[in-house]
Design a protein around this motif. Structure first.
Motif, PDB file in Angstrom:
ATOM      1  N   ALA A 173      23.694  59.044  31.727  1.00  0.00           N
ATOM      2  CA  ALA A 173      24.292  59.667  33.051  1.00  0.00           C
ATOM      3  C   ALA A 173      25.453  60.240  32.611  1.00  0.00           C
ATOM      4  O   ALA A 173      26.077  59.786  31.578  1.00  0.00           O
ATOM      5  N   GLU A 174      25.551  61.546  33.113  1.00  0.00           N
ATOM      6  CA  GLU A 174      26.689  62.322  32.521  1.00  0.00           C
ATOM      7  C   GLU A 174      27.980  62.170  33.338  1.00  0.00           C
ATOM      8  O   GLU A 174      27.724  62.014  34.691  1.00  0.00           O
ATOM      9  N   GLN A 175      29.229  62.378  32.905  1.00  0.00           N
ATOM     10  CA  GLN A 175      30.135  62.000  33.530  1.00  0.00           C
ATOM     11  C   GLN A 175      31.344  63.095  32.865  1.00  0.00           C
ATOM     12  O   GLN A 175      31.624  62.886  31.647  1.00  0.00           O
ATOM     13  N   PRO A 176      32.102  63.878  33.483  1.00  0.00           N
ATOM     14  CA  PRO A 176      33.274  64.760  32.917  1.00  0.00           C
ATOM     15  C   PRO A 176      34.176  63.929  32.418  1.00  0.00           C
ATOM     16  O   PRO A 176      34.484  62.867  33.285  1.00  0.00           O
ATOM     17  N   SER A 177      34.774  64.067  31.310  1.00  0.00           N
ATOM     18  CA  SER A 177      35.901  63.388  30.926  1.00  0.00           C
ATOM     19  C   SER A 177      36.817  64.322  29.985  1.00  0.00           C
ATOM     20  O   SER A 177      36.071  65.123  29.159  1.00  0.00           O
ATOM     21  N   THR A 178      38.003  64.126  30.143  1.00  0.00           N
ATOM     22  CA  THR A 178      38.871  64.915  29.280  1.00  0.00           C
ATOM     23  C   THR A 178      39.238  64.203  27.928  1.00  0.00           C
ATOM     24  O   THR A 178      39.550  64.695  26.845  1.00  0.00           O
ATOM     25  N   ALA A 179      39.026  62.802  28.128  1.00  0.00           N
ATOM     26  CA  ALA A 179      39.607  61.958  26.995  1.00  0.00           C
ATOM     27  C   ALA A 179      38.321  61.940  25.677  1.00  0.00           C
ATOM     28  O   ALA A 179      38.763  61.554  24.711  1.00  0.00           O
ATOM     29  N   VAL A 180      37.053  61.629  26.453  1.00  0.00           N
ATOM     30  CA  VAL A 180      36.167  61.365  25.533  1.00  0.00           C
ATOM     31  C   VAL A 180      35.219  62.794  25.356  1.00  0.00           C
ATOM     32  O   VAL A 180      35.145  63.597  26.046  1.00  0.00           O
ATOM     33  N   PRO A 181      34.816  63.048  24.141  1.00  0.00           N
ATOM     34  CA  PRO A 181      34.417  64.449  23.774  1.00  0.00           C
ATOM     35  C   PRO A 181      32.909  64.596  24.177  1.00  0.00           C
ATOM     36  O   PRO A 181      32.234  63.380  24.554  1.00  0.00           O
ATOM     37  N   THR A 182      32.433  65.475  24.381  1.00  0.00           N
ATOM     38  CA  THR A 182      31.144  65.887  25.080  1.00  0.00           C
ATOM     39  C   THR A 182      29.814  65.125  24.195  1.00  0.00           C
ATOM     40  O   THR A 182      29.980  65.166  22.980  1.00  0.00           O
TER      41      THR A 182
END
Lengths: 116, 328
Positions: free
Chosen positions: B157-166
């Motif tokens: 499942a995808e979740q946006p994150s600024t801390a963890v890279p794509t």
């Protein structure tokens, strides 16, 4: 074994161990790029040049084994330092155990060959 | 040879390197260029004499751009060649076990002694269950391989994150160490990168710093802040933009400037602007994917062009990447 094959063999052996050598250099203290790459490049036959260490570092970061941070420098601009992550430390420890076994096993057989 | 000529040598080297790294993805190319640029500055400042011979020797030590590119492209072009260190460790364990066995057998054979070969139990896995490995921080592909190799199925499942890279695993369920039935599904929450945003931000006023203008970037709590200091001078107009890239567990910041860069020099450095220090602090969740800044009648002004970041004076446009990882 002809010279070309020796070179190829060395390349393969290096490829397996070099990333762990980078981790080992970071075991006791964090280092900035120049310091790290120069130390590695000064070790006989490990890397072809200082610059080729950076792709390795990039790979190790991608694997989450190494991370970077900034630190003030006594002179000049701040430096990008590299340090081991917890995973990096675990990977290094696992490697060291296996490496010693591997080395000892090879050495034993090599020595056996010498004395026969 | 003048200082400028020596700069030229280094510029020329970096251009060759840039060209050699051409096939790499932009973010990775810029990361390598940035790190090697830093290396060159560091190496150069360590030189006792700023002579052509010394600089050439320094560049020799850094190596041929083609060699560096070959190293970077080796794992890029052929993913199979790129052993994850985890796999390598497992491989080495296997190899060591085999060699150990071989050595033991050989010694027994040679010595004619009684057999003392140990029996190896290659796997402690029982038929009733398997242990879920920890795959947090791995790439989706790595994690999938790891789990499937351990006898589990995977959904993501995808979740946006600024801390963890794509494409890197943020969390997993069940947790690592849980014992599950073979064939169980492990759900991975994978970063889809920073939340998309078209928000633009004007240059924040960094009140307490001694520069009139600045661009700062705050990746996440505790991350070093970056800003470009800009001094209004009589230079021409200049506009710039900042893009965030996420890769390698890093927040890379790409600055692109257009306009007059004659005699322009810049520095970009982490500075510890106090957290929650008013206007200088920005909630990580609100870090926009791009900041555009029009710098007006200003030139990027600082000590020495090559001191930290590289501005090519003759080019109207230049780009560079800067990256860092949050302090956790």
């Amino acid at each position: 074994m002809v010279a070309g094959e020796t070179t190829k063999l060395l390349t393969q052996m290096r490829r397996g161990a070099i990333e762990y050598c980078v981790l080992a250099l970071l075991r006791d203290h964090d280092r900035y790029g120049f310091d790290l790459t120069r130390t590695l490049a000064d070790a006989d036959g490990l890397v072809t040049s200082e610059g080729t260490v950076y792709p390795l570092l990039s790979r190790l970061r991608q694997d989450g084994l190494v991370e970077t941070f900034w630190q003030e420098s006594p002179q000049g601009p701040p430096r990008r330092y590299y340090r081991l992550t917890k995973d990096g430390r675990l990977a290094l420890e696992a490697f060291m155990v296996q490496w010693r076994r591997f080395r000892d096993a090879v050495d034993t057989l090599m020595t056996e060959g010498d004395t026969r | 040879m003048t200082k400028t000529d020596l700069d030229g040598l280094i510029d020329n080297y970096l251009r060759r390197l840039d060209a050699a790294l051409g096939p790499l993805p932009t973010a990775r190319r810029q990361q390598l260029l940035t790190e090697i640029t830093e290396h060159l500055h560091e190496a150069r400042s360590a030189l006792p004499d700023q002579t052509e011979a010394a600089v050439r020797d320094l560049l020799d030590r850094v190596g041929q751009p083609e060699d560096i590119a070959a190293e970077a492209l080796a794992d890029q072009s052929d993913p199979r060649r790129r052993w994850s260190t985890r796999r390598l460790a497992v491989g080495l364990i296997g190899l060591a076990v085999l060699l150990g066995l071989g050595a033991a057998l050989a010694l027994n054979f040679i010595g004619g002694g009684p057999s003392s070969t140990k029996t190896y139990n290659p796997s402690a896995t029982t038929v009733t269950g398997v242990d879920v490995p920890n795959v947090i921080g791995m790439s989706t592909v790595q994690a999938g391989n790891e789990l499937r190799a351990s006898g589990m199925a995977v959904t993501t499942a995808e979740q946006p994150s600024t801390a963890v890279p794509t494409n890197v695993v943020i969390s997993q369920a069940p947790a690592a160490g849980s014992r599950v039935a073979r064939g169980s599904v492990v759900t991975l929450t994978v970063s889809s990168g920073p939340p998309s945003s078209t928000a633009t931000s004007t240059i924040p006023n960094i009140g307490s710093t001694p520069v009139p203008n600045g661009i700062y970037v705050d990746g996440s709590q505790g991350t070093p802040h970056y800003f470009i200091s800009l001094t209004n001078t009589t230079g021409g107009g200049l506009s710039g933009s900042v893009d965030f890239l996420y890769q390698d567990g890093q927040t890379s910041v790409v600055f692109t400037f257009e306009g007059t860069t004659q005699n322009a020099v810049a520095t970009l450095h982490p500075t510890n602007i106090p957290q929650n220090g008013g206007s200088a602090s920005q909630n990580p969740a609100t870090v926009p994917s791009a900041i555009s800044a029009t710098l007006g009648p200003a030139s990027i002004s600082l000590g020495e062009c090559t001191s930290y970041l590289h501005f090519t004076q003759s080019l109207a446009q230049c780009g560079f990447a800067y990256s860092s990882q949050g302090v956790r």
